[in-house]
Write an enzyme that holds these catalytic residues in place. Structure first.
Site, PDB file in Angstrom:
ATOM      1  N   ASP A  10       0.807  -1.312  -0.185  1.00  0.00           N
ATOM      2  CA  ASP A  10       0.054  -0.036  -0.175  1.00  0.00           C
ATOM      3  C   ASP A  10       0.931   1.368   0.019  1.00  0.00           C
ATOM      4  OD1 ASP A  10      -2.313   1.787   0.575  1.00  0.00           O
ATOM      5  OD2 ASP A  10      -1.537   1.657   2.739  1.00  0.00           O
ATOM      6  N   ASP A  12      -0.193   5.252   0.750  1.00  0.00           N
ATOM      7  CA  ASP A  12      -0.301   5.965   1.829  1.00  0.00           C
ATOM      8  C   ASP A  12      -0.639   5.359   3.277  1.00  0.00           C
ATOM      9  OD1 ASP A  12      -0.934   8.452   0.084  1.00  0.00           O
ATOM     10  OD2 ASP A  12      -2.643   7.424  -0.636  1.00  0.00           O
TER      11      ASP A  12
END
Ligand code: XBP
Ligand code: MG
Length: 233
Positions: A10, A12
């Site tokens: 991922d 953020d």
């Protein structure tokens, strides 16, 4: 345990703490630029983070806090314009170098490359934001290290839906058992698990306290992760 062949990151909150000092001020700058008196402070932004995706977050906020604006015929266009302005402001912040990687991220990426692990990204944010962050933190060649970059609107449903992980797995042509997802939030964990992936979670200030009971491991940060113990090819 099946052999580990790929890491799917991922972005953020996982690669970098981009939310409070990156996306949030960029949203606020876009609102001001459009003459809106909306301001997302740190606390409110923490609540809004449960809605993944910038356009979806703007829409959610407007519907609740400015229903007269949300009801206007041009509202869809406004959301698009606000998000484009927000992306412009965010890219400027990233390119200024003010958003460093979280501890252990660069070392893990380096180690994974030494072990010939395949690398991928599965994120809700826009593709240009991902490339800019990788370039600003790891150098101009870094986006090329990631074989598949699944981002933004390439799938119909954003996390916690598993769509982006399915999209990435399909392009890696690997079954989920051979991959490890690395996330920071319950939404991300849910998306990874629903795609059949093991998921390592490194929470941050915004996500600490969320439910990570289905995680394979929860670590304070990636410095604590021992890739060598994973049985890579
Ligand atoms: C990240 C997000 C994103 C960013 C903003 O979620 O929710 O919406 O806050 O990005 P995850 P955009 O880390 O689970 O992928 O404004 O570019 O959508
Ligand atoms: Mg995240």
């Amino acid at each position: 345990m099946p052999t580990l062949q790929a890491l799917i990151f991922d972005v953020d909150g996982t690669l970098a703490d981009t939310e409070r000092d990156g996306h949030r001020p960029a949203f606020n700058a876009a609102f001001a630029e459009h003459g809106l008196n909306w301001h997302w402070d740190e606390r409110l932004y923490g609540e809004l983070l449960t809605i993944t995706g910038g356009k979806e977050r703007i829409r959610h906020y407007a519907t609740r806090h400015a229903p007269e604006i949300a009801a206007r015929p041009g509202f869809d266009g406004l959301v698009r314009d606000l998000h484009a302005a927000k992306t412009r402001h965010y890219l400027r912040l990233v390119e200024s170098g003010s958003l460093p990687l979280r501890p252990g991220v660069a070392a893990l990426i380096r180690q994974a490359r030494q072990h010939s692990l395949r690398l991928a990204i599965a994120t809700t944010t826009t593709p240009e934001n991902v490339t800019a962050l990788l370039h600003a933190t790891l150098g101009a060649e870094a986006s090329g290290w990631f074989e598949v970059i699944g981002a933004g609107d390439s799938v119909p449903n954003k996390k916690p839906a598993p769509d982006i992980y399915h999209w990435v797995l399909e392009r890696l042509t690997l079954p989920p058992e051979n991959c490890l997802a690395i996330e920071d939030s319950a939404n991300g964990l849910q998306a990874a698990r629903a795609a059949g992936l093991r998921c390592l979670v490194t929470p941050n200030d915004y996500t600490a306290g969320e439910d990570f009971s289905s995680a394979w491991q929860v670590l304070a940060d990636l410095r604590e992760f021992n890739l060598a113990a994973m049985g890579t090819r």
